[in-house]
Design an enzyme around this catalytic site. Sequence first.
Site, PDB file in Angstrom:
ATOM      1  CB  SER A  94      30.572 -34.585 -13.584  1.00  0.00           C
ATOM      2  OG  SER A  94      30.180 -33.318 -14.052  1.00  0.00           O
ATOM      3  CG  ASP A 218      36.853 -30.667 -17.541  1.00  0.00           C
ATOM      4  OD1 ASP A 218      35.975 -30.203 -18.292  1.00  0.00           O
ATOM      5  OD2 ASP A 218      36.602 -31.427 -16.580  1.00  0.00           O
ATOM      6  CG  HIS A 246      33.502 -32.971 -17.665  1.00  0.00           C
ATOM      7  ND1 HIS A 246      34.091 -32.298 -16.619  1.00  0.00           N
ATOM      8  CD2 HIS A 246      32.262 -33.345 -17.216  1.00  0.00           C
ATOM      9  CE1 HIS A 246      33.264 -32.248 -15.584  1.00  0.00           C
ATOM     10  NE2 HIS A 246      32.145 -32.883 -15.917  1.00  0.00           N
TER      11      HIS A 246
END
Length: 265
Positions: A94, A218, A246
């Site tokens: 991320s 996502d 995610h």
Amino acid sequence: MPASVLQRHHVQMVGDGPVTLVLAHGFACDQTIWRRVVPELAHRYRLVLFDHAGHGMADAFDTERHATLDGYAEDVVAVLEALDLWNVVYVGHSVSGMIGLLACALAPRRIERMVMLAPSPCYINHPEDQYVGGFERSTIDEMLTAMDLNYEAWAVQLAQIASLEESAGPINTEMRHRLFALDPTLARHFAHAIFLSDLRDKVRGFAHPSLIIQCSDDPIAPVSVGRWMEQAMYAARLHVMTVHGHLPQLTNAPQVASLIRNFVQ
């Protein structure tokens, strides 16, 4: 060895091998988010795990220094310097994908290759550039306001979005607990740094060999972002995993580990 840096970020080393992988977690997580991937990799590589400032067992969060992602990138470089590591493979989940990219600019010889897991250089749509980040600016502003008004309600909503599970789902439950455990002041600062950042100029022309792993469903970092990054970078390839949410290192750790191994080899 500067023990204070390693203690400050709760640095742990696992496994042994000729190649070092640095595993960097995302927002509201800590190094335990990699717990299902570590056993898949530790028999072949040396793994370095750490906690970002204010997360897990790390301290040293500074509201000024960590007001942007640059402060987190400086922390990554400090860890690499403390361990005297060069030419590592940096694996960032991320926001840590972008933190790693910034760290490369600060110390390009310390990071040789990059794996970015569900990354995004900009979460806001920019139709004038044909860029689809997934969110309108008004939606981001509303989300950040919601954090101030009712942090726990916001955390419940974000856990559902990140996991795409019902409230009783294991990943939803884990993320909800992680968000509840995070200091709300720190969370607000980090969220502003993440969701209002636009690092597309840093991504354009990035030359380190890179693997971008995007999830097929996502809401936080859609496939369109990965496709844009693959085109914008000089030496990147995109792999789209067929998973929801995610957090692919939790939903399908064996595949994540396999993709990393194939890229490193």
